[in-house]
Design a protein around this motif. Structure first.
Motif, PDB file in Angstrom:
ATOM      1  N   SER A   1      44.200  25.541  36.500  1.00 55.29           N
ATOM      2  CA  SER A   1      43.950  24.531  35.456  1.00 55.29           C
ATOM      3  C   SER A   1      43.655  23.157  36.070  1.00 55.29           C
ATOM      4  O   SER A   1      42.994  22.328  35.460  1.00 55.29           O
ATOM      5  CB  SER A   1      45.116  24.454  34.474  1.00 55.29           C
ATOM      6  N   PHE A   2      44.131  22.930  37.284  1.00 58.05           N
ATOM      7  CA  PHE A   2      43.785  21.675  37.962  1.00 58.05           C
ATOM      8  C   PHE A   2      42.431  21.784  38.676  1.00 58.05           C
ATOM      9  O   PHE A   2      42.016  20.870  39.381  1.00 58.05           O
ATOM     10  CB  PHE A   2      44.865  21.292  38.977  1.00 58.05           C
ATOM     11  N   GLY A   3      41.806  22.924  38.546  1.00 63.92           N
ATOM     12  CA  GLY A   3      40.455  23.077  39.107  1.00 63.92           C
ATOM     13  C   GLY A   3      40.425  23.490  40.569  1.00 63.92           C
ATOM     14  O   GLY A   3      39.375  23.436  41.217  1.00 63.92           O
ATOM     15  N   LEU A   4      41.582  23.915  41.110  1.00 64.53           N
ATOM     16  CA  LEU A   4      41.563  24.318  42.529  1.00 64.53           C
ATOM     17  C   LEU A   4      40.866  25.658  42.692  1.00 64.53           C
ATOM     18  O   LEU A   4      41.041  26.565  41.891  1.00 64.53           O
ATOM     19  CB  LEU A   4      42.991  24.381  43.070  1.00 64.53           C
ATOM     20  N   GLN A   5      40.095  25.735  43.735  1.00 60.91           N
ATOM     21  CA  GLN A   5      39.265  26.916  43.926  1.00 60.91           C
ATOM     22  C   GLN A   5      39.469  27.494  45.311  1.00 60.91           C
ATOM     23  O   GLN A   5      40.010  26.815  46.192  1.00 60.91           O
ATOM     24  CB  GLN A   5      37.802  26.494  43.818  1.00 60.91           C
ATOM     25  N   LYS A   6      38.952  28.697  45.466  1.00 60.61           N
ATOM     26  CA  LYS A   6      38.972  29.362  46.766  1.00 60.61           C
ATOM     27  C   LYS A   6      38.509  28.393  47.866  1.00 60.61           C
ATOM     28  O   LYS A   6      37.478  27.741  47.720  1.00 60.61           O
ATOM     29  CB  LYS A   6      38.008  30.541  46.682  1.00 60.61           C
ATOM     30  N   GLY A   7      39.284  28.279  48.930  1.00 60.29           N
ATOM     31  CA  GLY A   7      38.892  27.421  50.051  1.00 60.29           C
ATOM     32  C   GLY A   7      39.453  26.009  49.983  1.00 60.29           C
ATOM     33  O   GLY A   7      39.514  25.320  50.995  1.00 60.29           O
ATOM     34  N   ASP A   8      39.870  25.554  48.775  1.00 62.10           N
ATOM     35  CA  ASP A   8      40.504  24.222  48.692  1.00 62.10           C
ATOM     36  C   ASP A   8      41.858  24.275  49.394  1.00 62.10           C
ATOM     37  O   ASP A   8      42.486  25.331  49.458  1.00 62.10           O
ATOM     38  CB  ASP A   8      40.734  23.825  47.221  1.00 62.10           C
TER      39      ASP A   8
ATOM     40  N   ARG B   1      47.021  34.164  45.776  1.00 64.71           N
ATOM     41  CA  ARG B   1      46.443  34.883  44.629  1.00 64.71           C
ATOM     42  C   ARG B   1      45.022  34.409  44.327  1.00 64.71           C
ATOM     43  O   ARG B   1      44.174  35.161  43.882  1.00 64.71           O
ATOM     44  CB  ARG B   1      47.344  34.647  43.410  1.00 64.71           C
ATOM     45  N   LEU B   2      44.784  33.116  44.617  1.00 61.16           N
ATOM     46  CA  LEU B   2      43.477  32.532  44.270  1.00 61.16           C
ATOM     47  C   LEU B   2      42.576  32.306  45.480  1.00 61.16           C
ATOM     48  O   LEU B   2      41.431  31.899  45.324  1.00 61.16           O
ATOM     49  CB  LEU B   2      43.692  31.181  43.571  1.00 61.16           C
ATOM     50  N   GLY B   3      43.115  32.496  46.674  1.00 59.69           N
ATOM     51  CA  GLY B   3      42.310  32.174  47.851  1.00 59.69           C
ATOM     52  C   GLY B   3      42.300  30.684  48.144  1.00 59.69           C
ATOM     53  O   GLY B   3      41.491  30.194  48.935  1.00 59.69           O
ATOM     54  N   VAL B   4      43.232  29.963  47.500  1.00 58.54           N
ATOM     55  CA  VAL B   4      43.428  28.543  47.836  1.00 58.54           C
ATOM     56  C   VAL B   4      44.179  28.534  49.158  1.00 58.54           C
ATOM     57  O   VAL B   4      45.127  29.295  49.345  1.00 58.54           O
ATOM     58  CB  VAL B   4      44.246  27.848  46.716  1.00 58.54           C
TER      59      VAL B   4
ATOM     60  N   ALA C   1      54.765  25.158  30.450  1.00 55.49           N
ATOM     61  CA  ALA C   1      53.571  25.148  29.607  1.00 55.49           C
ATOM     62  C   ALA C   1      52.458  26.052  30.155  1.00 55.49           C
ATOM     63  O   ALA C   1      51.394  26.164  29.550  1.00 55.49           O
ATOM     64  CB  ALA C   1      53.056  23.713  29.504  1.00 55.49           C
ATOM     65  N   ALA C   2      52.710  26.712  31.295  1.00 53.12           N
ATOM     66  CA  ALA C   2      51.618  27.438  31.970  1.00 53.12           C
ATOM     67  C   ALA C   2      51.271  28.751  31.281  1.00 53.12           C
ATOM     68  O   ALA C   2      52.127  29.397  30.679  1.00 53.12           O
ATOM     69  CB  ALA C   2      52.011  27.714  33.421  1.00 53.12           C
ATOM     70  N   LYS C   3      50.018  29.142  31.415  1.00 59.48           N
ATOM     71  CA  LYS C   3      49.595  30.466  30.932  1.00 59.48           C
ATOM     72  C   LYS C   3      50.343  31.529  31.733  1.00 59.48           C
ATOM     73  O   LYS C   3      50.402  31.449  32.966  1.00 59.48           O
ATOM     74  CB  LYS C   3      48.089  30.626  31.167  1.00 59.48           C
ATOM     75  N   PRO C   4      50.894  32.532  31.093  1.00 59.97           N
ATOM     76  CA  PRO C   4      51.762  33.467  31.818  1.00 59.97           C
ATOM     77  C   PRO C   4      51.033  34.401  32.776  1.00 59.97           C
ATOM     78  O   PRO C   4      51.648  34.962  33.688  1.00 59.97           O
ATOM     79  CB  PRO C   4      52.444  34.275  30.710  1.00 59.97           C
ATOM     80  N   SER C   5      49.744  34.619  32.580  1.00 62.51           N
ATOM     81  CA  SER C   5      49.110  35.524  33.534  1.00 62.51           C
ATOM     82  C   SER C   5      47.873  34.884  34.139  1.00 62.51           C
ATOM     83  O   SER C   5      47.237  34.023  33.524  1.00 62.51           O
ATOM     84  CB  SER C   5      48.755  36.858  32.870  1.00 62.51           C
ATOM     85  N   CYS C   6      47.575  35.333  35.339  1.00 69.80           N
ATOM     86  CA  CYS C   6      46.422  34.782  36.042  1.00 69.80           C
ATOM     87  C   CYS C   6      45.873  35.863  36.960  1.00 69.80           C
ATOM     88  O   CYS C   6      46.584  36.341  37.861  1.00 69.80           O
ATOM     89  CB  CYS C   6      46.863  33.571  36.855  1.00 69.80           C
ATOM     90  N   PRO C   7      44.663  36.301  36.718  1.00 68.98           N
ATOM     91  CA  PRO C   7      44.121  37.396  37.531  1.00 68.98           C
ATOM     92  C   PRO C   7      44.010  37.011  39.009  1.00 68.98           C
ATOM     93  O   PRO C   7      43.782  35.846  39.337  1.00 68.98           O
ATOM     94  CB  PRO C   7      42.737  37.653  36.931  1.00 68.98           C
ATOM     95  N   ALA C   8      44.192  37.999  39.876  1.00 68.49           N
ATOM     96  CA  ALA C   8      44.073  37.747  41.320  1.00 68.49           C
ATOM     97  C   ALA C   8      42.599  37.696  41.695  1.00 68.49           C
ATOM     98  O   ALA C   8      41.795  38.471  41.178  1.00 68.49           O
ATOM     99  CB  ALA C   8      44.766  38.873  42.080  1.00 68.49           C
ATOM    100  N   ALA C   9      42.263  36.794  42.605  1.00 68.01           N
ATOM    101  CA  ALA C   9      40.864  36.657  43.024  1.00 68.01           C
ATOM    102  C   ALA C   9      40.479  37.792  43.972  1.00 68.01           C
ATOM    103  O   ALA C   9      41.323  38.329  44.686  1.00 68.01           O
ATOM    104  CB  ALA C   9      40.666  35.318  43.716  1.00 68.01           C
TER     105      ALA C   9
ATOM    106  N   ASP D   1      38.442  35.894  54.657  1.00 68.01           N
ATOM    107  CA  ASP D   1      38.468  34.545  54.079  1.00 68.01           C
ATOM    108  C   ASP D   1      39.717  33.813  54.574  1.00 68.01           C
ATOM    109  O   ASP D   1      40.784  34.427  54.708  1.00 68.01           O
ATOM    110  CB  ASP D   1      38.524  34.630  52.542  1.00 68.01           C
ATOM    111  N   PRO D   2      39.604  32.488  54.801  1.00 68.82           N
ATOM    112  CA  PRO D   2      40.798  31.755  55.233  1.00 68.82           C
ATOM    113  C   PRO D   2      41.910  31.877  54.202  1.00 68.82           C
ATOM    114  O   PRO D   2      41.659  31.821  53.002  1.00 68.82           O
ATOM    115  CB  PRO D   2      40.320  30.303  55.317  1.00 68.82           C
ATOM    116  N   GLY D   3      43.134  32.060  54.685  1.00 69.06           N
ATOM    117  CA  GLY D   3      44.268  32.200  53.771  1.00 69.06           C
ATOM    118  C   GLY D   3      45.270  31.079  53.949  1.00 69.06           C
ATOM    119  O   GLY D   3      45.816  30.557  52.995  1.00 69.06           O
TER     120      GLY D   3
END
Ligand code: PRX
Length: 653
Positions: free
Chosen positions: A133-140, A161-164, A249-257, A263-265
């Motif tokens: 939700s903060f817009g963080l993406q793979k690689g950030d 989970r997101l590749g962040v 307040a977070a959404k309870p589920s979030c799919p894994a990327a 990829d860097p972890g």
């Protein structure tokens, strides 16, 4: 390269067989089996890593196992695997393991909490939703400045989970050191605890973060977990967020990327030979593959174990053997927040007794601390569940080894002294506890799929019993893939010394039985209580002080901490040494690096021993503090008179 006494110790060392009861439970049950499996893994590394991969959950798996060679290599290119799915989801989705305790948290102040795999999965998904939700993406990059807490694990697993890419920074680092790491990794978010307990004191971590991020444009959010609600924690509106409020307040589920195995972890800074710390980049999938194998075979880790690795999350050991390796194997682990001998010297034993720990992993410095507190303390507790004691990070001296086995391990536990580095993302040397005879002080044998050699500077293998440089000849999945933002430094630091091999920076001896003894660094890195500190980093801090002209830092052997730093400085003309100046210089290092790097002493000298080309000969300073004189070769010295002066300066204190 090595002390003569070290070599004779190796020659005289005895072999101790693991007890039969342990051997029979081990994955590998005899030395012959180890040798056969090892040879097979070296003849066909792809076959070995494919068999490890079979035990993991893949989104997609192609046929290629290893592509390329040092320094350009990939494991399972084009195949996708998610670390968090392997460490959490697959246990949380399995009816047999979903309610198993993943983490027993024990705070230094006595707080306790048990978290099951299902609960961990729920929390990880929520925090991943927050990152998204903060817009963080793979690689950030997210910087994490927290002690050992359940929430720290949640944050790191959510990143996986997101590749962040996360970067944990040891919570003992100063604001200056944290800032340097945030800036060099271009972190977009910082996650911290507001405070931490350490020896009963409350450390204000959020205050350190506030100082560190001042004026750093890349950081958009600071997420703060209120570990100690009573600590006064100022929050900056629009930048700082409360962890609990976000989670509520977070959404309870979030799919894994879906992530490529290469990829860097994660990113972790470590001291190198120059002043600036290096951001070591590990591939997420590769790290999982490697750590799963080390943890399984070197700890014999099984779901029924109660396992405690005392390492702090700021150091890679806990990522290798707990966060990723341990959880991927579905173990139950203990997460302890504070000092191991607080509020009383038997705290560590108390935790072992309470949870019936059967596998304990710590560092030689902690084992030596136990020795120092004495046998009577250990005898107050029931330690009979302990069957495996593991160590990493520094030489494990035989005296401490024997004491620990007798007193802590009841004379029967297996001791496994492993060798690894931040860069190797695991421990290429160790025993397989049920299969390899123990030799007190040795680091065991090469792990499956790893070909190690002890060589001279031309890359020629030296004879057994002779010290040389330790190198690794072939690629393995958890080997560092890059130095963040500085690929040239990666190539130069690790692949330029011996053609076709990874250069460890350590000296070692292989003995006649094929066991390896790591003697120490060949560069300017010292190991203080298992913390790797670059002496050059300390020197560059010291010379920034207006009174200092030159500085040299060397390690002095210490019974408990392995080594302590001693700083030598020359002062500006007309300035006199003083206690105040010594205090100020120590404080400068604490400010720039952290309290763990505080020099034991600051020695004011008239001049430094130098080569004709002007380089400070640190070896001579080391000899003078250790032996009171210089016995080694002095022919390179530019000014012979300096030695006498130095001996006087040093002994005159
Ligand atoms: O010099 C070696 C020493 O610690 C260094 C690695 O430190 P770090 O990157 O902090 O690694 C943490 C472990 C994942 C090595 O280059 N070292 C590590 N283990 C041993 C050791 N020295 C002697 N014996 C060991 N068992």
């Amino acid at each position: 390269m090595a002390e003569a006494s070290g070599i004779s110790l190796i020659a005289e060392s005895e072999q101790i067989q693991p007890p039969e009861s342990y051997r029979l439970k081990s994955y590998v049950q005899s030395y012959e089996d180890y040798q056969t499996l090892y040879q097979r893994s070296i003849d066909n590394p792809a076959g070995f890593w494919a068999s490890v991969a079979d035990e993991l959950t893949w989104d997609e798996r192609g046929a290629t196992v290893i592509e390329g060679d040092m320094p350009n290599f990939r494991f399972f290119p084009g195949s996708s695997i998610n670390v968090a799915v392997n460490c959490v989801d697959r246990h949380a989705e399995n009816p047999l393991t979903k309610n198993k305790v993943a983490l027993f948290f024990e705070g230094e102040n006595g707080d306790r909490r048990a978290v099951t795999y299902l609960q961990l999965s729920d929390e990880v998904q929520k925090f991943a939703s927050i990152l998204r939700s903060f817009g963080l993406q793979k690689g950030d990059v997210v910087s994490v400045y927290m002690q050992n807490l359940v929430e720290t694990y949640v944050v790191l697993l959510a990143c996986f989970r997101l590749g962040v890419v996360y970067n944990t920074v040891f919570a003992g680092f100063s604001a200056e050191a944290l800032r340097e790491r945030i800036v060099s990794s271009n972190a977009k978010m910082v996650v911290c605890a507001n405070a931490s307990y350490r020896r009963g004191r409350v450390l204000q971590l959020k205050q350190t973060v506030d100082e560190a991020v001042q004026g750093v444009a890349s950081v958009e959010q600071v997420v703060v977990f209120n570990r100690i609600p009573s600590a006064d924690t100022p929050m900056t509106a629009g930048r700082d967020y409360d962890y609990d409020a976000l989670m509520a307040a977070a959404k309870p589920s979030c799919p894994a990327a879906k992530l490529d195995c290469n990829d860097p972890g994660l990113l972790i800074f470590t001291s190198g030979t120059s002043g600036r710390p290096k951001g070591i980049v590990h591939a997420g999938g590769g790290f999982l593959l490697g750590t799963y194998a080390y943890t399984k075979y070197q700890l014999d880790l099984r779901p029924e174990d109660v396992y405690w690795n005392t390492a702090d999350i700021g150091w890679l050991t806990s990522h290798i053997f707990v966060l990723v390796g341990g959880l991927a194997l579905g173990t139950t682990t203990i997460l302890y927040e504070g000092a191991l001998d607080y509020p009383q010297p038997g705290r560590l034993y108390e935790v072992v007794e309470r949870y019936r720990v059967n596998k304990l992993f710590s560092a030689p410095t902690a084992y030596r601390m136990m020795l120092k507190h004495g046998e009577e303390v250990a005898q107050r507790y029931d330690l009979s569940t302990l069957e495996l004691l593991v160590s990493v990070g520094e030489p494990f001296n035989p005296e401490a080894w024997h004491w620990v086995r007798r007193v802590v391990g009841g004379g029967k536990a297996v001791i496994n002294n492993t060798w690894g580095q931040t860069e190797t993302g695991g421990t290429p040397l160790a025993s397989l506890p049920g299969a390899v005879p123990m030799k007190p002080g040795s680091c065991g044998v090469p792990f499956f799929g790893h070909k190690l050699d002890v060589v001279d500077l031309d890359g020629q293998v030296v004879a057994d019993g002779t010290p040389g440089y330790l190198v690794v000849r072939n690629v393995f999945p958890s080997l560092a893939r890059d130095v963040f933002g500085d690929h040239d430094r990666y190539l130069k630091s690790y692949f330029s010394q011996v053609p076709g091999a990874y250069f460890t920076g350590d000296s070692a001896v292989r003995d006649a039985d094929g066991q390896y003894w790591v003697l120490g660094r060949v560069d300017d890195v010292i190991n203080v209580s298992g913390h790797r500190i670059s002496t050059m980093e300390m020197e560059s801090s010291l010379i920034q002080h207006e009174a200092v002209v030159e500085a040299a830092v060397v390690g002095q052997p210490d019974e408990v901490r392995g080594a302590v730093p001693v700083a030598f400085v020359t002062l500006e003309q007309g300035l006199a040494p003083s206690v105040e100046l010594e205090t100020a210089l120590k404080a400068q290092i604490v400010r720039d690096i952290g309290p763990f790097a505080r020099p034991d002493k600051v020695v004011f000298v008239e001049g430094m021993p130098k080569t004709r080309s002007g380089k400070i000969i640190r070896r001579m300073l080391r000899e003078i503090i250790q032996e009171g004189t210089v016995k080694g070769d002095v022919t390179g010295l530019e000014d012979m008179d300096i030695l006498e002066q130095l001996v006087q300066d040093i002994s005159g204190r």
